[in-house]
Design an enzyme around this catalytic site. Structure first.
Site, PDB file in Angstrom:
ATOM      1  N   GLU A   9      20.875  21.677 -35.604  1.00  0.00           N
ATOM      2  CA  GLU A   9      20.212  23.140 -36.279  1.00  0.00           C
ATOM      3  C   GLU A   9      21.451  24.131 -35.172  1.00  0.00           C
ATOM      4  O   GLU A   9      21.017  24.907 -35.925  1.00  0.00           O
ATOM      5  CB  GLU A   9      19.477  22.576 -34.933  1.00  0.00           C
ATOM      6  CG  GLU A   9      18.350  22.227 -35.521  1.00  0.00           C
ATOM      7  CD  GLU A   9      16.949  21.834 -34.604  1.00  0.00           C
ATOM      8  OE1 GLU A   9      17.119  22.715 -33.563  1.00  0.00           O
ATOM      9  OE2 GLU A   9      16.480  20.796 -34.512  1.00  0.00           O
ATOM     10  N   ASP A  82      18.269  18.101 -33.221  1.00  0.00           N
ATOM     11  CA  ASP A  82      17.407  18.119 -31.709  1.00  0.00           C
ATOM     12  C   ASP A  82      16.809  17.011 -31.782  1.00  0.00           C
ATOM     13  O   ASP A  82      15.925  16.767 -32.268  1.00  0.00           O
ATOM     14  CB  ASP A  82      16.183  19.317 -30.974  1.00  0.00           C
ATOM     15  CG  ASP A  82      17.670  19.939 -31.091  1.00  0.00           C
ATOM     16  OD1 ASP A  82      18.774  20.188 -31.226  1.00  0.00           O
ATOM     17  OD2 ASP A  82      17.036  21.540 -30.585  1.00  0.00           O
ATOM     18  N   ASP A  84      13.481  15.203 -30.923  1.00  0.00           N
ATOM     19  CA  ASP A  84      11.997  15.781 -30.774  1.00  0.00           C
ATOM     20  C   ASP A  84      11.909  15.799 -31.670  1.00  0.00           C
ATOM     21  O   ASP A  84      11.953  15.840 -33.255  1.00  0.00           O
ATOM     22  CB  ASP A  84      12.005  16.837 -29.727  1.00  0.00           C
ATOM     23  CG  ASP A  84      12.499  18.124 -30.161  1.00  0.00           C
ATOM     24  OD1 ASP A  84      12.901  18.513 -30.991  1.00  0.00           O
ATOM     25  OD2 ASP A  84      12.194  19.176 -29.079  1.00  0.00           O
ATOM     26  N   GLU A  86      10.127  18.423 -32.777  1.00  0.00           N
ATOM     27  CA  GLU A  86      11.005  19.621 -34.177  1.00  0.00           C
ATOM     28  C   GLU A  86      11.879  19.287 -34.948  1.00  0.00           C
ATOM     29  O   GLU A  86      11.635  19.719 -35.625  1.00  0.00           O
ATOM     30  CB  GLU A  86      10.528  21.212 -32.808  1.00  0.00           C
ATOM     31  CG  GLU A  86      10.497  22.126 -33.416  1.00  0.00           C
ATOM     32  CD  GLU A  86       8.495  22.257 -33.960  1.00  0.00           C
ATOM     33  OE1 GLU A  86       8.635  23.307 -35.092  1.00  0.00           O
ATOM     34  OE2 GLU A  86       8.184  22.078 -34.022  1.00  0.00           O
ATOM     35  N   TYR A 300      19.096  16.915 -22.672  1.00  0.00           N
ATOM     36  CA  TYR A 300      18.379  18.006 -24.012  1.00  0.00           C
ATOM     37  C   TYR A 300      16.729  18.189 -22.614  1.00  0.00           C
ATOM     38  O   TYR A 300      16.525  18.079 -21.834  1.00  0.00           O
ATOM     39  CB  TYR A 300      17.257  17.124 -24.980  1.00  0.00           C
ATOM     40  CG  TYR A 300      17.449  18.044 -25.712  1.00  0.00           C
ATOM     41  CD1 TYR A 300      17.685  18.993 -26.291  1.00  0.00           C
ATOM     42  CD2 TYR A 300      16.071  17.582 -25.772  1.00  0.00           C
ATOM     43  CE1 TYR A 300      17.215  20.008 -27.091  1.00  0.00           C
ATOM     44  CE2 TYR A 300      14.973  18.492 -27.015  1.00  0.00           C
ATOM     45  CZ  TYR A 300      15.914  18.871 -27.078  1.00  0.00           C
ATOM     46  OH  TYR A 300      14.984  19.970 -28.700  1.00  0.00           O
ATOM     47  N   ARG A 302      14.468  19.745 -23.007  1.00  0.00           N
ATOM     48  CA  ARG A 302      12.907  19.624 -23.436  1.00  0.00           C
ATOM     49  C   ARG A 302      12.289  18.100 -22.857  1.00  0.00           C
ATOM     50  O   ARG A 302      12.546  17.098 -24.022  1.00  0.00           O
ATOM     51  CB  ARG A 302      12.283  20.451 -24.945  1.00  0.00           C
ATOM     52  CG  ARG A 302      12.778  21.277 -25.076  1.00  0.00           C
ATOM     53  CD  ARG A 302      12.225  22.232 -26.313  1.00  0.00           C
ATOM     54  NE  ARG A 302      12.614  23.161 -26.923  1.00  0.00           N
ATOM     55  CZ  ARG A 302      14.054  24.299 -27.102  1.00  0.00           C
ATOM     56  NH1 ARG A 302      14.731  23.443 -26.942  1.00  0.00           N
ATOM     57  NH2 ARG A 302      14.169  25.405 -27.016  1.00  0.00           N
ATOM     58  N   HIS A 346      12.641  10.300 -23.327  1.00  0.00           N
ATOM     59  CA  HIS A 346      13.875  11.212 -23.115  1.00  0.00           C
ATOM     60  C   HIS A 346      14.586  10.711 -21.972  1.00  0.00           C
ATOM     61  O   HIS A 346      13.437  10.028 -21.499  1.00  0.00           O
ATOM     62  CB  HIS A 346      14.105  12.494 -22.842  1.00  0.00           C
ATOM     63  CG  HIS A 346      13.795  12.875 -25.487  1.00  0.00           C
ATOM     64  ND1 HIS A 346      12.891  14.504 -25.007  1.00  0.00           N
ATOM     65  CD2 HIS A 346      14.581  13.181 -25.849  1.00  0.00           C
ATOM     66  CE1 HIS A 346      13.705  14.138 -25.768  1.00  0.00           C
ATOM     67  NE2 HIS A 346      14.171  13.733 -26.555  1.00  0.00           N
TER      68      HIS A 346
END
Length: 693
Positions: A9, A82, A84, A86, A300, A302, A346
């Site tokens: 990203e 990433d 997740d 998103e 990470y 989030r 996570h």
């Protein structure tokens, strides 16, 4: 020539990951999302089963063109966005935008940007997870529906520039409800009474707190009641009725999740949620460490999880054994019981290498990066350590039918507190040096009594709002910071001394939302929607069903509001500036970049000028007003209103109090006032202003 293409990203990761993978790999960045729904319309085909319409995001054409060139050269393509929802959606959009359906395409994820994690991810390559993609699409479509259908109603009924949001509107409701609670609060009087008792052999008197009688607790609610108790205690003999010794443990804290990191960084470092996430992103993506190149130093950012990988667990134990001693390292790791779904399994937020101490990295980090990394490092290290142990002593003291109590404790073993303590740890003033038992003689010295009033619930801060949203199950880690940023940017809420206060505009919007769209701002409805969206992510619920159940009710509420809602006029705040063109008193308006002054005679008079917040202090150079200004990068400073003619400026806030030694301007620096004249050098403590406490 490189055989394999890895698409990430962020451009910040490209160099680091390329270094880990070597010459057979080309690494390129998508710069976040490449496709989205168009801004000019709803972008959802209501008639065609709520299918979203996606277009290439403006400005991303060149990026996609470059990625297509790289795709043509590559045998295999790894989508490393990433880890997740998103990120999964971005990977899916890339397969569509780059037409990768006939290519060898793999999805890889890593929780930290380290050589081992990146190489391991290639061994565990998989397909794009459509459940995660659908969960992201469902959220995006719901948010789009709420924003695009309700915001125009607010524009028509109040004024342009307002917005509603699925999570944003509930957050505003929570703040408004707290404000109502504070306004309705009626304080109640109560008193505390301490007996100061001399213990034989001790220098300091023992402060015993009034409890009531041996039969039960008594609350002192008036001065009259207090005087009655003190009269009954006149000439009393005080005796030790009971001494209980015990031991208590204080457990080590859990490592950080996104929410707890935002809360702690706000409380300890005074960072906004937005700033915390920005800095954490930098620490995750990679820091240039002298001698090591660019390395990701935290996992990470989030996450809802407090899980820690076995490898990190073992490294932590070895490090703590070596640095603090075997008795400090915890044997088994604790995990937070999952009250709700933990996003994407996570890990917690932790350093990628515990041996990389904050002190070692200090030279490679900015001041704020260092402070955040130090907080994360200390919290993780503490979470892998044994509890602290206290010896507790509880004493009951009787006199003339009344009871007082004393509680004291001392640390036997500091455990995790050798690394990390929080401000909430209460310090006991009573230290019983020689101990106390039933034979101890007590002599009365004096009473210490104080009047108090019950306090309302405090205003929300960014930290406490994040905690409330998490506890209520509203939003997810990635939404907290943008939600708070939005309600501040819209001027629904203002922040003063950490506290969040609702503006007149915020009240109007909240009341309108409660009246016209009660389910949208209903806490339980929004929390239930999160549960449904988690079901989509788990693959148990079809995302289109969630949308099709939601939209008809929303559409009906919008049509009703368009007909029935009354117009609300918000009066502009009048400034003390006079329009030099027509002589009218200028008003304060809110634009996309904040406040500005405008002539109320618009459209006949179109005069506008910047709004400068006056400090009420005269410039020491020319005598005109000192005003609060901002640099081009947004840093605040204080300067003369007559700039550029007068060049006076200071970074700290000027004080209204002049220097008593030389009469110069003084500046507020923390809790001190400092004279601006270097040769004078006068410093004093700021006077406490009870109104600001």
């Amino acid at each position: 020539m490189a055989k394999y293409l890895v698409i990430v990203e962020s451009p910040a990761k490209v160099k680091t990951i390329k270094k880990f993978l070597g010459p057979n790999y080309e690494v390129a960045a998508s710069n976040g999302h490449v496709r989205d729904m168009p801004k000019s319309q709803l972008g959802i085909d209501i008639e065609n089963n709520y299918e979203p319409k996606y277009i290439t995001i403006r400005g991303k054409g060149d990026i996609l063109a470059n990625l297509r060139k790289e795709v043509k050269k590559a045998e295999k393509i790894y989508l490393a966005t990433d880890p997740d929802r998103e990120g999964e959606a971005i990977s899916w959009h890339l397969t569509k935008a780059l037409k990768l359906e006939d290519k060898k395409v793999y999805r890889i994820t890593f929780n930290e940007i380290t050589k081992n994690a990146v190489k391991e991810s290639l061994k565990n390559a998989r397909k794009v997870d459509m459940d995660l993609v659908d969960a992201q699409q469902a959220r995006r479509v719901l948010d789009r529906m709420v924003g695009y259908r309700i915001s125009p109603v607010l524009w028509a009924k109040v004024k342009r520039g307002l917005s509603a949001g699925r999570v944003q509107s509930v957050a505003l409701r929570i703040i408004c409800d707290r404000e109502d609670e504070i306004n309705a609060f009626i304080p109640e009087e109560y008193w505390t009474l301490d007996a100061l008792l001399h213990v034989q052999g001790e220098k300091k008197p023992l402060a015993a707190k009034y409890y009531g009688t041996p039969d039960g607790k008594v609350n002192i609610s008036s001065e009259e009641q207090l005087k009655g108790i003190m009269a009954e205690l006149e000439g009393a003999e005080y005796e030790v009725a009971e001494v209980k010794k015990g031991e208590r443990t204080k457990k080590a804290p859990l490592p950080f999740t996104t929410s707890t990191l935002q809360q702690e960084a706000s409380k300890v470092l005074n960072f906004s949620t937005q700033k915390t996430m920005r800095l954490a992103q930098q620490l995750y993506e990679g820091i240039d460490i002298k001698g090591n190149g660019t390395v990701g130093i935290i996992t990470y950012l989030r996450t809802d999880s407090t899980r820690v990988s076995e490898e990190a667990e073992n490294h932590a134990k070895e490090y703590i054994d070596r640095t603090y001693g075997n008795e400090y390292a915890a044997e088994t790791a604790r995990e937070k019981k999952a009250t709700q779904k933990i996003q994407d399994a996570h890990e917690a937020i932790r350093p990628t290498d515990i041996a990389r101490t904050p002190f070692e990295l200090k030279e490679s980090l900015s001041r704020d990066q260092f402070r955040l990394y130090q907080l994360i490092w200390k919290r993780f290290t503490a979470s892998r350590m044994n509890p602290a142990k206290y010896e507790t002593t509880s004493v009951k003291i009787d006199g003339n039918g009344h009871r007082f109590t004393v509680a004291a404790s001392k640390i036997l073993f500091d455990g995790f507190m050798s690394v990390y303590t929080d401000d909430e740890e209460k310090v006991d003033n009573n230290t019983l040096v020689r101990g106390i038992d039933k034979e101890t003689k007590l002599n009365f010295e004096a009473f210490d009594y104080k009047q108090h009033f019950t306090q309302p619930a405090p205003h929300y801060t960014e930290a406490s709002l994040v905690r409330a949203l998490e506890e209520l199950g509203i939003g997810r880690p990635s939404t907290y910071a943008p939600t708070i940023t939005t309600i501040l940017a819209r001027r629904y809420v203002v922040k003063e001394n950490k506290n969040l206060y609702v503006t007149e505009l915020g009240e109007v919007v909240n009341n309108m939302m409660k009246e016209a769209f009660p389910s949208i701002v209903d806490v339980n409805f929004t929390a239930n929607m999160e549960v449904l969206l988690d079901g989509v992510e788990e693959g148990t619920i079809n995302w289109k069903i969630v949308i099709s159940n939601f939209y008809p009710d929303l559409e009906e509420a919008v049509k009703k509001a368009e007909k029935e809602l009354e117009h609300v006029k918000i009066a502009d705040e009048v400034s003390d500036e006079v329009c030099e063109l027509c002589g009218k008193q200028m008003v304060i308006k809110y634009g996309p970049h904040g406040r500005f002054l405008a002539c109320p005679g618009f459209p006949e008079c179109r005069n506008t000028k910047p709004y400068l917040e006056k400090t009420g202090i005269d410039c020491p150079k020319c005598g005109k007003d000192i005003v609060l200004k901002k640099t081009k990068k947004g840093r605040k400073y204080y300067g003369c209103v007559d700039n550029p003619e007068c060049d006076f400026m200071v970074w700290q806030k000027p004080s209204k109090e002049a220097c008593p030694e030389c009469g110069s301007l003084m500046l507020e620096k923390g809790n001190k006032l400092v004279c601006t004249k270097e040769e004078c050098g006068f410093v004093k403590n700021k006077a406490n202003n009870s109104e600001n406490l």
